[in-house]
Scaffold this motif. Structure first.
Motif, PDB file in Angstrom:
ATOM      1  N   LEU A  13     -48.287 -10.021  13.306  1.00 52.98           N
ATOM      2  CA  LEU A  13     -46.562 -10.084  13.682  1.00 52.98           C
ATOM      3  C   LEU A  13     -46.560 -11.518  14.462  1.00 52.98           C
ATOM      4  CD1 LEU A  13     -46.720  -6.338  15.053  1.00 52.98           C
ATOM      5  CD2 LEU A  13     -45.414  -7.422  13.163  1.00 52.98           C
ATOM      6  N   LEU A  14     -47.384 -11.980  15.124  1.00 50.64           N
ATOM      7  CA  LEU A  14     -46.986 -13.149  15.768  1.00 50.64           C
ATOM      8  C   LEU A  14     -47.119 -14.493  14.974  1.00 50.64           C
ATOM      9  CD1 LEU A  14     -49.392 -12.560  18.931  1.00 50.64           C
ATOM     10  CD2 LEU A  14     -46.893 -12.965  19.053  1.00 50.64           C
ATOM     11  N   ALA A  15     -47.742 -14.409  13.695  1.00 58.59           N
ATOM     12  CA  ALA A  15     -47.503 -15.449  12.901  1.00 58.59           C
ATOM     13  C   ALA A  15     -46.409 -15.557  12.222  1.00 58.59           C
ATOM     14  CB  ALA A  15     -48.764 -15.177  11.859  1.00 58.59           C
ATOM     15  N   VAL A  64     -38.349   6.010  20.523  1.00 56.62           N
ATOM     16  CA  VAL A  64     -39.395   5.047  21.034  1.00 56.62           C
ATOM     17  C   VAL A  64     -39.325   3.510  20.302  1.00 56.62           C
ATOM     18  CG1 VAL A  64     -41.850   4.397  21.587  1.00 56.62           C
ATOM     19  CG2 VAL A  64     -41.008   6.884  21.251  1.00 56.62           C
ATOM     20  N   GLU A  65     -38.897   2.879  21.196  1.00 56.77           N
ATOM     21  CA  GLU A  65     -38.313   1.407  20.925  1.00 56.77           C
ATOM     22  C   GLU A  65     -39.231   0.285  21.199  1.00 56.77           C
ATOM     23  OE1 GLU A  65     -33.802   1.257  20.022  1.00 56.77           O
ATOM     24  OE2 GLU A  65     -34.022   1.558  22.072  1.00 56.77           O
ATOM     25  N   SER A  66     -39.525  -0.751  20.447  1.00 53.78           N
ATOM     26  CA  SER A  66     -40.048  -2.081  20.795  1.00 53.78           C
ATOM     27  C   SER A  66     -39.067  -2.978  20.065  1.00 53.78           C
ATOM     28  CB  SER A  66     -41.402  -2.161  20.445  1.00 53.78           C
ATOM     29  OG  SER A  66     -41.403  -2.161  19.036  1.00 53.78           O
ATOM     30  N   HIS A  67     -39.438  -4.161  20.222  1.00 52.56           N
ATOM     31  CA  HIS A  67     -38.529  -5.361  19.302  1.00 52.56           C
ATOM     32  C   HIS A  67     -39.130  -6.299  18.659  1.00 52.56           C
ATOM     33  CE1 HIS A  67     -38.192  -8.609  22.402  1.00 52.56           C
ATOM     34  NE2 HIS A  67     -38.274  -7.691  23.386  1.00 52.56           N
ATOM     35  N   VAL A  68     -38.866  -6.774  17.525  1.00 51.87           N
ATOM     36  CA  VAL A  68     -39.866  -7.877  17.061  1.00 51.87           C
ATOM     37  C   VAL A  68     -39.180  -9.136  16.819  1.00 51.87           C
ATOM     38  CG1 VAL A  68     -41.348  -6.351  15.583  1.00 51.87           C
ATOM     39  CG2 VAL A  68     -38.844  -6.988  14.621  1.00 51.87           C
ATOM     40  N   ASP A  69     -37.764  -9.115  17.564  1.00 48.01           N
ATOM     41  CA  ASP A  69     -37.276 -10.657  17.430  1.00 48.01           C
ATOM     42  C   ASP A  69     -37.658 -11.264  18.725  1.00 48.01           C
ATOM     43  OD1 ASP A  69     -35.652  -8.606  19.046  1.00 48.01           O
ATOM     44  OD2 ASP A  69     -34.124 -10.033  19.520  1.00 48.01           O
ATOM     45  N   THR A  70     -37.735 -12.612  18.635  1.00 47.59           N
ATOM     46  CA  THR A  70     -38.264 -13.343  19.569  1.00 47.59           C
ATOM     47  C   THR A  70     -37.306 -14.390  20.207  1.00 47.59           C
ATOM     48  OG1 THR A  70     -39.245 -15.198  18.296  1.00 47.59           O
ATOM     49  CG2 THR A  70     -40.514 -13.198  18.573  1.00 47.59           C
ATOM     50  N   LEU A  71     -37.792 -15.346  20.956  1.00 52.49           N
ATOM     51  CA  LEU A  71     -36.925 -16.493  21.416  1.00 52.49           C
ATOM     52  C   LEU A  71     -37.170 -17.481  20.552  1.00 52.49           C
ATOM     53  CD1 LEU A  71     -38.206 -16.624  25.217  1.00 52.49           C
ATOM     54  CD2 LEU A  71     -36.472 -15.303  24.199  1.00 52.49           C
ATOM     55  N   GLY A  72     -35.948 -18.255  20.434  1.00 52.46           N
ATOM     56  CA  GLY A  72     -36.013 -19.471  19.534  1.00 52.46           C
ATOM     57  C   GLY A  72     -35.037 -20.451  19.638  1.00 52.46           C
ATOM     58  N   ASP A 185     -41.941  -9.237  22.152  1.00 46.22           N
ATOM     59  CA  ASP A 185     -42.393  -7.846  22.479  1.00 46.22           C
ATOM     60  C   ASP A 185     -43.413  -7.368  21.374  1.00 46.22           C
ATOM     61  OD1 ASP A 185     -42.653  -5.532  23.814  1.00 46.22           O
ATOM     62  OD2 ASP A 185     -40.948  -4.422  22.723  1.00 46.22           O
ATOM     63  N   LYS A 186     -43.861  -8.294  20.554  1.00 42.53           N
ATOM     64  CA  LYS A 186     -44.728  -8.333  19.626  1.00 42.53           C
ATOM     65  C   LYS A 186     -45.997  -7.381  19.879  1.00 42.53           C
ATOM     66  CE  LYS A 186     -42.537 -11.218  16.415  1.00 42.53           C
ATOM     67  NZ  LYS A 186     -43.018 -12.461  15.420  1.00 42.53           N
ATOM     68  N   LEU A 187     -46.396  -7.387  21.233  1.00 50.59           N
ATOM     69  CA  LEU A 187     -47.661  -6.705  21.433  1.00 50.59           C
ATOM     70  C   LEU A 187     -47.210  -5.479  21.625  1.00 50.59           C
ATOM     71  CD1 LEU A 187     -50.561  -6.716  22.783  1.00 50.59           C
ATOM     72  CD2 LEU A 187     -49.251  -7.062  24.906  1.00 50.59           C
ATOM     73  N   LEU A 192     -47.035   0.415  18.712  1.00 53.14           N
ATOM     74  CA  LEU A 192     -46.565   1.430  18.076  1.00 53.14           C
ATOM     75  C   LEU A 192     -46.936   1.646  16.543  1.00 53.14           C
ATOM     76  CD1 LEU A 192     -42.827   1.150  19.383  1.00 53.14           C
ATOM     77  CD2 LEU A 192     -45.038   2.670  20.192  1.00 53.14           C
ATOM     78  N   LEU A 193     -47.616   0.642  15.925  1.00 53.09           N
ATOM     79  CA  LEU A 193     -48.105   0.675  14.669  1.00 53.09           C
ATOM     80  C   LEU A 193     -49.456   1.537  14.943  1.00 53.09           C
ATOM     81  CD1 LEU A 193     -47.352  -2.631  13.113  1.00 53.09           C
ATOM     82  CD2 LEU A 193     -46.678  -0.662  12.087  1.00 53.09           C
ATOM     83  N   GLY A 194     -50.326   1.005  16.141  1.00 54.84           N
ATOM     84  CA  GLY A 194     -51.490   1.886  16.098  1.00 54.84           C
ATOM     85  C   GLY A 194     -51.175   3.393  16.392  1.00 54.84           C
ATOM     86  N   TYR A 195     -50.029   3.394  17.192  1.00 58.36           N
ATOM     87  CA  TYR A 195     -49.658   5.066  17.471  1.00 58.36           C
ATOM     88  C   TYR A 195     -49.411   5.564  16.228  1.00 58.36           C
ATOM     89  CZ  TYR A 195     -47.381   8.957  19.725  1.00 58.36           C
ATOM     90  OH  TYR A 195     -47.213  10.341  19.920  1.00 58.36           O
TER      91      TYR A 195
END
Length: 341
Positions: A13-15, A64-72, A185-187, A192-195
């Motif tokens: 995800l980080l890549a 249950v929420e996370s986010h995959v958008d980042t700073l830039g 919040d990619k961690l 959540l993928l692991g869950y």
């Protein structure tokens, strides 16, 4: 849960570059991963991803929420010297951005390397280097192409509105520390993928129906403001736990937020999270975050009638070169598993 899987997903995800507004590639990846797991998922009109993990009580569902958008950043002007003036996307501070490798992504799909630098960046030339306050007014992107004019840079296909993506510099140490930009919040998304993998492969049926929502506009404030399915009574944001002066949480722990800058979280949700953490034997902390807002906050601001909560693995140096630890990941997953049943 399978920590190797979680950490591998984190690195993947980080890549993938995904500043707010440029997230199709990372959501394509998520949809593909959910398909591999056999979990039904879809992309919302807004661009996020919702996955349905199933569960017994569909009228008391949890979102249950996370986010995959980042700073830039985004190109705001091509300068006469061929360098790029930028406007930040989200809260990336100029002091933190200085010296970082970036990728400029053009609208027609080309990618150019560059570096975020102070204007006139050579100490041996600039006598005011040390005393210059770092702001984006005095910073520029130096493009790694042979260009020294606006016209030459424009010929590369670069234009105002192109996204500038910062290199995450991900590493996991032998002692278990996880260092990278954009753990926020990619961690949590990797967790959540692991869950989801645990729920599917271990054939777990949760007591409440569980939806996962990976949002794509959290860093600009409205990621969780839409797309909540019928039957949801609770929104649980899984984001970073703050680590710093005046707070109890450390990178090895899971943080339960009682209040952030938007206000207090739902009393019963926070209390039940604390009870679940104690029951599971989690290493946890309860904190009040002074400068923070979450997707769960955004849902209430948008008018949804839901309870809300916020947890996350401890992350140091938020919005900079961030650091967490695998123990914090384990404690967060343990709390999730216990709380969600």
């Amino acid at each position: 849960m399978n920590m190797e899987y979680v950490l591998e997903q984190l690195k993947n995800l980080l890549a993938i570059d995904s500043p707010s507004g440029y997230t199709k590639e990372v959501t394509d990846y998520l949809l593909n991963e959910f398909e591999k797991l056999g979990v039904p998922a879809y992309r919302t009109v807004k661009g996020g991803v919702i996955a349905d993990l199933g569960g017994e009580d569909a009228d008391n569902a949890v979102f249950v929420e996370s986010h995959v958008d980042t700073l830039g950043a985004m190109v705001s002007q091509i300068k006469s010297n061929g360098c790029l003036e930028i406007s930040p996307v989200g809260g990336i501070d100029a002091n933190s951005a200085e010296g970082e490798t970036v990728r400029i992504r053009t609208r027609d799909g080309r990618i150019y390397d560059g570096t975020c630098q102070l204007c006139n960046a050579s100490v041996h030339v600039n006598g005011k280097y040390a005393e210059t306050k770092r702001t984006y007014d005095v910073m520029e992107i130096v493009v790694d192409e042979k260009t020294s004019s606006k016209e030459e840079t424009e010929k590369l296909g670069i234009m105002t509105g192109d996204f500038v993506c910062f290199e995450p510099r991900t590493t996991i140490t032998k002692s278990g520390y996880i260092k990278s930009r954009f753990l926020d919040d990619k961690l949590s998304t990797a967790m959540l993928l692991g869950y989801a993998k645990h729920i599917k492969e271990d054939e777990v049926t949760p007591k409440r129906r569980i939806y996962l929502h990976m949002t794509v506009f959290e860093e600009v404030g409205h990621g969780g403001s839409a797309s909540i399915p019928d039957g949801v009574t609770e929104v649980l944001s899984v984001d970073m736990g703050c680590v710093g002066d005046g707070l109890a949480c450390k990178e090895h722990q899971v943080s339960i937020c009682a209040k952030d800058s938007k206000g207090p979280y739902n009393y019963d949700v926070v209390s039940n999270l604390i009870e679940a953490a104690k029951k599971a034997g989690c290493d946890f902390a309860v904190d009040v975050y002074p400068h923070y807002g979450s997707d769960a906050d955004a849902a209430l601001t948008a008018g949804y009638d839901v309870r809300h909560g916020l947890i996350g693995a401890g992350v140091y140096a938020s919005h900079g070169y961030e650091r967490s630890h695998v123990d914090g990941v384990k404690n967060t997953l343990l709390l999730l598993e216990t709380y969600l049943g």
